[in-house]
Design a protein around this motif. Structure first.
Motif, mmCIF file in Angstrom:
data_model
loop_
_atom_site.group_PDB
_atom_site.id
_atom_site.type_symbol
_atom_site.label_atom_id
_atom_site.label_comp_id
_atom_site.label_asym_id
_atom_site.label_seq_id
_atom_site.Cartn_x
_atom_site.Cartn_y
_atom_site.Cartn_z
ATOM 1 N N THR A 49 -24.653 0.440 37.890
ATOM 2 C CA THR A 49 -25.883 1.169 37.564
ATOM 3 C C THR A 49 -26.815 0.263 36.758
ATOM 4 O O THR A 49 -26.410 -0.280 35.727
ATOM 5 C CB THR A 49 -25.567 2.439 36.739
ATOM 6 O OG1 THR A 49 -24.625 3.228 37.478
ATOM 7 C CG2 THR A 49 -26.822 3.253 36.485
ATOM 8 N N PRO A 50 -28.058 0.095 37.211
ATOM 9 C CA PRO A 50 -29.002 -0.770 36.496
ATOM 10 C C PRO A 50 -29.343 -0.219 35.101
ATOM 11 O O PRO A 50 -29.403 0.990 34.890
ATOM 12 C CB PRO A 50 -30.255 -0.756 37.385
ATOM 13 C CG PRO A 50 -29.810 -0.239 38.702
ATOM 14 C CD PRO A 50 -28.621 0.622 38.449
ATOM 15 N N ILE A 55 -31.813 3.839 31.044
ATOM 16 C CA ILE A 55 -32.911 4.114 30.108
ATOM 17 C C ILE A 55 -33.739 5.285 30.620
ATOM 18 O O ILE A 55 -34.098 6.189 29.857
ATOM 19 C CB ILE A 55 -33.786 2.852 29.896
ATOM 20 C CG1 ILE A 55 -32.995 1.812 29.106
ATOM 21 C CG2 ILE A 55 -35.087 3.210 29.178
ATOM 22 C CD1 ILE A 55 -33.665 0.458 29.000
ATOM 23 N N HIS A 56 -34.018 5.286 31.908
ATOM 24 C CA HIS A 56 -34.789 6.390 32.504
ATOM 25 C C HIS A 56 -34.058 7.727 32.326
ATOM 26 O O HIS A 56 -34.681 8.740 31.985
ATOM 27 C CB HIS A 56 -35.047 6.107 33.988
ATOM 28 C CG HIS A 56 -35.808 7.191 34.676
ATOM 29 N ND1 HIS A 56 -37.135 7.456 34.410
ATOM 30 C CD2 HIS A 56 -35.421 8.099 35.615
ATOM 31 C CE1 HIS A 56 -37.530 8.481 35.148
ATOM 32 N NE2 HIS A 56 -36.504 8.891 35.888
ATOM 33 N N ILE A 57 -32.745 7.743 32.536
ATOM 34 C CA ILE A 57 -31.925 8.960 32.340
ATOM 35 C C ILE A 57 -32.067 9.457 30.902
ATOM 36 O O ILE A 57 -32.263 10.653 30.655
ATOM 37 C CB ILE A 57 -30.428 8.657 32.645
ATOM 38 C CG1 ILE A 57 -30.203 8.406 34.115
ATOM 39 C CG2 ILE A 57 -29.515 9.743 32.094
ATOM 40 C CD1 ILE A 57 -30.042 9.612 34.984
ATOM 41 N N MET A 100 -25.494 13.728 36.475
ATOM 42 C CA MET A 100 -24.629 13.373 37.600
ATOM 43 C C MET A 100 -25.352 13.584 38.939
ATOM 44 O O MET A 100 -25.280 12.734 39.827
ATOM 45 C CB MET A 100 -23.335 14.192 37.562
ATOM 46 C CG MET A 100 -22.458 13.895 36.362
ATOM 47 S SD MET A 100 -21.805 12.228 36.349
ATOM 48 C CE MET A 100 -20.623 12.364 37.669
ATOM 49 N N ASP A 101 -26.057 14.694 39.068
ATOM 50 C CA ASP A 101 -26.802 14.967 40.308
ATOM 51 C C ASP A 101 -27.890 13.919 40.535
ATOM 52 O O ASP A 101 -28.067 13.416 41.647
ATOM 53 C CB ASP A 101 -27.426 16.367 40.274
ATOM 54 C CG ASP A 101 -26.386 17.475 40.351
ATOM 55 O OD1 ASP A 101 -25.209 17.189 40.679
ATOM 56 O OD2 ASP A 101 -26.748 18.637 40.052
ATOM 57 N N HIS A 108 -26.239 5.931 42.489
ATOM 58 C CA HIS A 108 -25.641 5.172 41.391
ATOM 59 C C HIS A 108 -24.344 5.854 40.972
ATOM 60 O O HIS A 108 -24.275 7.081 40.935
ATOM 61 C CB HIS A 108 -26.593 5.091 40.195
ATOM 62 C CG HIS A 108 -27.837 4.309 40.477
ATOM 63 N ND1 HIS A 108 -27.826 2.973 40.814
ATOM 64 C CD2 HIS A 108 -29.138 4.679 40.464
ATOM 65 C CE1 HIS A 108 -29.070 2.561 41.010
ATOM 66 N NE2 HIS A 108 -29.885 3.580 40.802
ATOM 67 N N PRO A 109 -23.328 5.073 40.610
ATOM 68 C CA PRO A 109 -22.032 5.654 40.220
ATOM 69 C C PRO A 109 -21.944 6.057 38.734
ATOM 70 O O PRO A 109 -20.853 6.241 38.213
ATOM 71 C CB PRO A 109 -21.053 4.521 40.532
ATOM 72 C CG PRO A 109 -21.849 3.285 40.284
ATOM 73 C CD PRO A 109 -23.252 3.620 40.734
#
Length: 117
Positions: A49-50, A55-57, A100-101, A108-109
């Motif tokens: 995952t980048p 950061i966006h999450i 998660m969704d 992304h994992p």
């Protein structure tokens, strides 16, 4: 709850007869509220995952500013796990589900979990 017995007189007691016939006890309960349990929402590190996505999450689902989101993301990257926030059960469960969704939608994992504080 705290029970406080209240003894009520019946007709026999009012008239001087102290026999136990017809005696009743009513229990009055006083509700005692307790604070809800709190849960930590955690992000788990992975090698795919980048960092920008993490950061966006953090900005989108946890209302973190760029500086806080970057700090948390680096903690996840360096230590394998990082705390996003502390919430009641229902809120924490919703946040985990949303993250998660969203991660799956973007292929992304990223793993997000909750644990009791």
């Amino acid at each position: 709850m705290i029970a406080e017995p209240i003894r009520m007189q019946n007709n026999n007691e009012r008239n001087g007869d102290n026999g136990n016939r017809g005696t009743s006890v009513i229990t009055r309960t006083k509700p005692k509220t307790k604070k809800p349990n709190l849960y930590r929402v955690l992000l788990l590190n992975d090698d795919y995952t980048p960092m920008d996505f993490v950061i966006h999450i953090l900005e989108r689902f946890f209302q973190k500013d760029l500086e806080s989101a970057t700090r948390i993301m680096l903690h996840v990257h360096n230590h394998g796990v990082g705390e996003c926030g502390i919430y009641t059960y229902e809120v924490a469960e919703t946040k985990v589900s949303q993250v998660m969704d969203f991660a799956r939608e973007h292929q992304h994992p990223l793993q997000c979990v909750m644990e009791k504080k």
